[in-house]
Motif scaffolding. Structure first.
Motif, short mmCIF file in Angstrom:
data_model
loop_
_atom_site.label_atom_id
_atom_site.label_comp_id
_atom_site.label_asym_id
_atom_site.label_seq_id
_atom_site.Cartn_x
_atom_site.Cartn_y
_atom_site.Cartn_z
N LEU A 1 -2.64 6.19 -0.60
CA LEU A 1 -3.59 5.31 0.07
C LEU A 1 -3.25 3.85 -0.23
O LEU A 1 -2.89 3.50 -1.35
CB LEU A 1 -5.01 5.59 -0.41
N THR A 2 -3.40 3.00 0.76
CA THR A 2 -3.28 1.57 0.52
C THR A 2 -4.56 1.09 -0.16
O THR A 2 -5.56 1.82 -0.24
CB THR A 2 -3.09 0.80 1.83
N LEU A 3 -4.54 -0.15 -0.64
CA LEU A 3 -5.73 -0.72 -1.24
C LEU A 3 -6.90 -0.70 -0.25
O LEU A 3 -8.02 -0.32 -0.61
CB LEU A 3 -5.44 -2.16 -1.69
N GLU A 4 -6.64 -1.06 0.99
CA GLU A 4 -7.69 -1.06 2.00
C GLU A 4 -8.23 0.35 2.26
O GLU A 4 -9.43 0.55 2.39
CB GLU A 4 -7.17 -1.66 3.30
N ASP A 5 -7.31 1.32 2.32
CA ASP A 5 -7.73 2.71 2.52
C ASP A 5 -8.64 3.16 1.39
O ASP A 5 -9.69 3.77 1.61
CB ASP A 5 -6.51 3.64 2.57
N TYR A 6 -8.22 2.86 0.17
CA TYR A 6 -8.95 3.31 -1.02
C TYR A 6 -10.36 2.72 -1.06
O TYR A 6 -11.34 3.42 -1.27
CB TYR A 6 -8.17 2.92 -2.27
N VAL A 7 -10.43 1.41 -0.81
CA VAL A 7 -11.73 0.73 -0.89
C VAL A 7 -12.67 1.21 0.21
O VAL A 7 -13.87 1.39 -0.01
CB VAL A 7 -11.52 -0.79 -0.82
N SER A 8 -12.15 1.43 1.39
CA SER A 8 -12.98 1.80 2.55
C SER A 8 -13.36 3.27 2.58
O SER A 8 -14.29 3.65 3.30
CB SER A 8 -12.25 1.46 3.85
N SER A 9 -12.66 4.08 1.80
CA SER A 9 -12.83 5.53 1.90
C SER A 9 -14.15 6.05 1.33
O SER A 9 -14.61 7.12 1.71
CB SER A 9 -11.68 6.24 1.16
N GLY A 10 -14.74 5.30 0.40
CA GLY A 10 -15.95 5.79 -0.25
C GLY A 10 -15.67 6.75 -1.39
O GLY A 10 -16.59 7.36 -1.95
N ILE A 11 -14.40 6.91 -1.77
CA ILE A 11 -14.02 7.80 -2.88
C ILE A 11 -14.74 7.37 -4.15
O ILE A 11 -15.24 8.20 -4.91
CB ILE A 11 -12.49 7.75 -3.11
N ASN A 12 -14.80 6.09 -4.38
CA ASN A 12 -15.41 5.54 -5.59
C ASN A 12 -16.49 4.54 -5.19
O ASN A 12 -16.19 3.44 -4.72
CB ASN A 12 -14.33 4.87 -6.45
N LYS A 13 -17.75 4.90 -5.40
CA LYS A 13 -18.85 4.01 -5.01
C LYS A 13 -18.85 2.70 -5.79
O LYS A 13 -19.41 1.70 -5.32
CB LYS A 13 -20.19 4.72 -5.22
N LEU A 14 -18.21 2.68 -6.95
CA LEU A 14 -18.26 1.48 -7.77
C LEU A 14 -17.29 0.39 -7.30
O LEU A 14 -17.22 -0.67 -7.90
CB LEU A 14 -17.99 1.82 -9.23
N VAL A 15 -16.53 0.64 -6.21
CA VAL A 15 -15.79 -0.46 -5.59
C VAL A 15 -16.64 -1.13 -4.53
O VAL A 15 -16.22 -2.10 -3.92
CB VAL A 15 -14.45 0.03 -4.99
#
Length: 299
Positions: free
Chosen positions: A117-131
């Motif tokens: 995942l790119t940084l944008e993918d990771y942040v937008s994915s909802g994988i980690n609510k604390l981002v």
């Protein structure tokens, strides 16, 4: 020993591992309890501890939301460290990438070794609510809960609550970019000795914030608007507190930095020597073992 229990609310990627070691040393004669599992499970396990044991805790620390002080049943104060929100999220992303083996959720197709995942993918994915406004989430929480608010639904009332909690329940708070200044303020508030430290768990192989693409920066900023406001408020508040300390503060800060550098170098050298001795001992043991095996074969 400080006269009240201390709750260290460890916001991920804010220098918290270093702070945990500091508090463990400052309270070496007391009871330090760490919520080691950063999840509802770890918080639930703490709540189930016998009341008699919770009364003995001098320091409660770990990844948790605000509110667990109520379970200590004694006078408490909080401490936390804050960090530039964009830098904190970027650090979290590269920390996830650095894990070995790399978590399946960091791949576009988790069931196969595909592109990460790119940084944008990771942040937008909802994988980690604390981002998503993670600092505001934790500081405005109730009952220690971390993940109650759905991804992308943090509200301005949460920001107001976070600031109110910082003003009313925190003995002090720090800024990672002003780490030593934050520690001296904490030392003065607690009336303790110098909180010497060695940096721990610094994420390697990550770009500077200036090297992040404009698109990625906008994505992270859009999900952390409340944290950006919170951080700006905290920086202004910290500057005011430092200015109110008087001229002796800067002298104490310089002395602390000088002594910490010396002691940190000595600690690093001691660890290097210890590792060398252990490695040398293992090599010697291996050579003796090989010699015994050869002798047995000759006999």
């Amino acid at each position: 020993m400080f006269d009240r229990a201390l709750v260290f609310l460890h916001i991920p990627k804010t220098g918290g591992s270093t702070m945990r070691n500091i508090f463990s040393r400052l309270y070496s004669g007391g009871t330090v309890f760490t919520i080691s599992v950063p999840s509802p499970k770890g918080i639930a396990e703490f709540k189930r501890l016998p009341c008699e044991f919770r009364l003995t805790i001098d320091v409660l620390q770990g990844h948790m939301g605000f509110g667990l002080h109520e379970y200590l049943r004694k006078p408490c104060v909080y401490f936390t460290m804050l960090r530039d929100p964009i830098d904190r999220v970027v650090s979290r992303y590269y920390y996830e990438l650095s894990k070995r083996p790399r978590p399946a959720y960091m791949y576009r197709c988790p069931n196969e070794a595909s592109e990460t995942l790119t940084l944008e993918d990771y942040v937008s994915s909802g994988i980690n609510k604390l981002v998503d406004n993670g600092m505001t989430r934790l500081l405005s929480a109730s009952d220690g809960k971390i993940y109650d608010v759905p991804f992308g639904q943090c509200s301005r009332s949460m920001l107001d609550e976070a600031i109110k909690n910082l003003e009313n329940h925190f003995l002090a708070f720090g800024i990672l970019a002003d780490f030593d200044e934050s520690l001296i303020l904490l030392k003065r508030a607690m009336g303790c000795r110098f909180p010497f430290y060695v940096r721990r768990r610094v994420t390697q192989s990550r770009p500077d914030q200036a090297d992040i693409s404009d698109s990625a920066r906008q994505t992270v900023s859009a999900l952390n608007e409340l944290d950006i406001e919170l951080y700006d408020w905290a920086r202004q508040r910290l500057k005011i507190e430092i200015d109110e300390q008087g001229p002796g503060f800067q002298a104490e800060l310089i002395l602390f930095g000088f002594l910490n550098k010396i002691l940190g170098g000595a600690y690093t050298m001691a660890r290097w020597i210890d590792r060398w001795l252990v490695s040398d001992h293992r090599a010697a043991t291996s050579r003796r073992g090989s010699s015994v095996t050869r002798q047995a074969q000759l006999d």
